[in-house]
Design an enzyme around this catalytic site. Sequence first.
Site, PDB file in Angstrom:
ATOM      1  N   CYS A 330       0.827  -1.194   0.000  1.00  0.00           N
ATOM      2  CA  CYS A 330       0.000   0.000   0.000  1.00  0.00           C
ATOM      3  C   CYS A 330       0.874   1.262   0.000  1.00  0.00           C
ATOM      4  CB  CYS A 330      -0.974  -0.025   1.169  1.00  0.00           C
ATOM      5  SG  CYS A 330      -2.419   1.039   0.908  1.00  0.00           S
ATOM      6  N   HIS A 427      -3.697  -5.604   1.289  1.00  0.00           N
ATOM      7  CA  HIS A 427      -3.346  -5.914   2.677  1.00  0.00           C
ATOM      8  C   HIS A 427      -3.868  -7.300   3.027  1.00  0.00           C
ATOM      9  CE1 HIS A 427      -1.903  -1.964   3.923  1.00  0.00           C
ATOM     10  NE2 HIS A 427      -2.965  -1.399   3.365  1.00  0.00           N
TER      11      HIS A 427
END
Length: 484
Positions: A330, A427
């Site tokens: 991310c 994630h």
Amino acid sequence: MARTIMIQGAGSNVGKSMLVAGLARACIRRGLNVAPFKPQNMSNNAAVTADGGEIGRAQALQARAAGRAPHTDMNPVLLKPESETGAQIIVQGRVMGSWQARAYPERKAELMRAVLDSFNRLSATADLVLVEGAGSPAEINLRRGDIANMGFAEAAGVPVVLVGDIDRGGVIAQIVGTQTVLAPQDAARIKAFAINKFRGDPRLFDDGLTAIEQRTGWPSLGVIPWFKDAWRLPAEDALDIVQRPGGAFKVAVPRLGRIANFDDLDPLSAEPGVTVQMIEPGRPLPGDANLMLIPGSKSTIADLAEFRANGWDIDLAAHVRRGGPVLGLCGGYQMLGRELSDPGGIEGSPRTVRGLGHLDITTVMQPQKRLSLTSGLHPASGAEVTGYEIHMGRTTGPDCARPWLQMAGHPEGAASADGLIRGSYVHGLLASDAFRAAYLTELGGASDLQFESGVDGALDALADHLEQHMNIDLLLSLAREPSL
């Protein structure tokens, strides 16, 4: 409506989140339909819900303990710090905006309406609601307009249990002092207390329990010993990530100032053959790491500046020259690129900054936050992968032509030409056992862990622990239907 009891702390980090998770698991084993609830949480470690919102990850773990899917009503107000004085405000799973701390108290009334709205809906679905406070009610300077502790307890008409942390010392003063500073009507809402994190023989604190009971008039729910398997449960705060000696395979993780969604580290830290080393600001990235992992960030551009200020960009470049692999997730993925552009000033003033340059990609920040649960494949191994996306930005560039994953039917992530530098917006992918095993094996490590079943095993062990050391029957007898 469901019977309700609220767990508040005599201080921060007394173990409220874990106690609620353990109580939820213990109570569903008793046949109760349980729902967790936290009016207000402050954390950059968020979970994506099936209804397309986000809540604190601790509430997602509590939902799991209760056998429920995480829902935005379980944590209606989530504060995600972006700077020392400002935070992004998430209300019932959706971004309301970014507020400065000085403006927050004046807007609590509108937030209380959302809190009670979510609480009412959730209460209609359960036999028992376990409410977790935030920080401590002893912070009486925050009482006016409070929505997290006694303000909520008063508005909803729910009883409170106060928990102290004996591991810090001074637990008698924690409990008795809290009663002393509270307004009488708030103190009257507390119906019992418990002592958490005791090391040694709990009987040694018998006189301490008597002293607290005599001074407060509250009954004790018990002295709860330190739960040795707590490290197996996902950490709520970056400072709680266990730095325990593991195996020879070392994963080095720079602790970013606005580190976010660091649950990516939990499966690695649980691996017997892996040591996860959090690198604090001011310390160099180690030269002997088998993998450098750059985690997510709530403020990518600001954390990138701090990354450079710590000299970590130099250490990372040296690691890459030695042929060391790097994984960016991310915000960490965005940092690894050539350029980050924020034309709309989402993270402050509009600007374009130079990235670390290890992936041939560029990222443009965008106002629309992407929130989704996702699943797919790791084509190289054929392993199934599940995870979630929670980011603001779109990444493109030549290295995206070498996607690492196939998620929801589309390519995801990027890799350098030699495959050593990789990044992804997904994630939680390391919680997929087959994928994690394939990735670690590729890097010269190994996996010997069933992570998800280990989390459930730890929740069962925690429930057993509380059944043994806490008077859950008394706690349940104190729960009442709200008087809204």
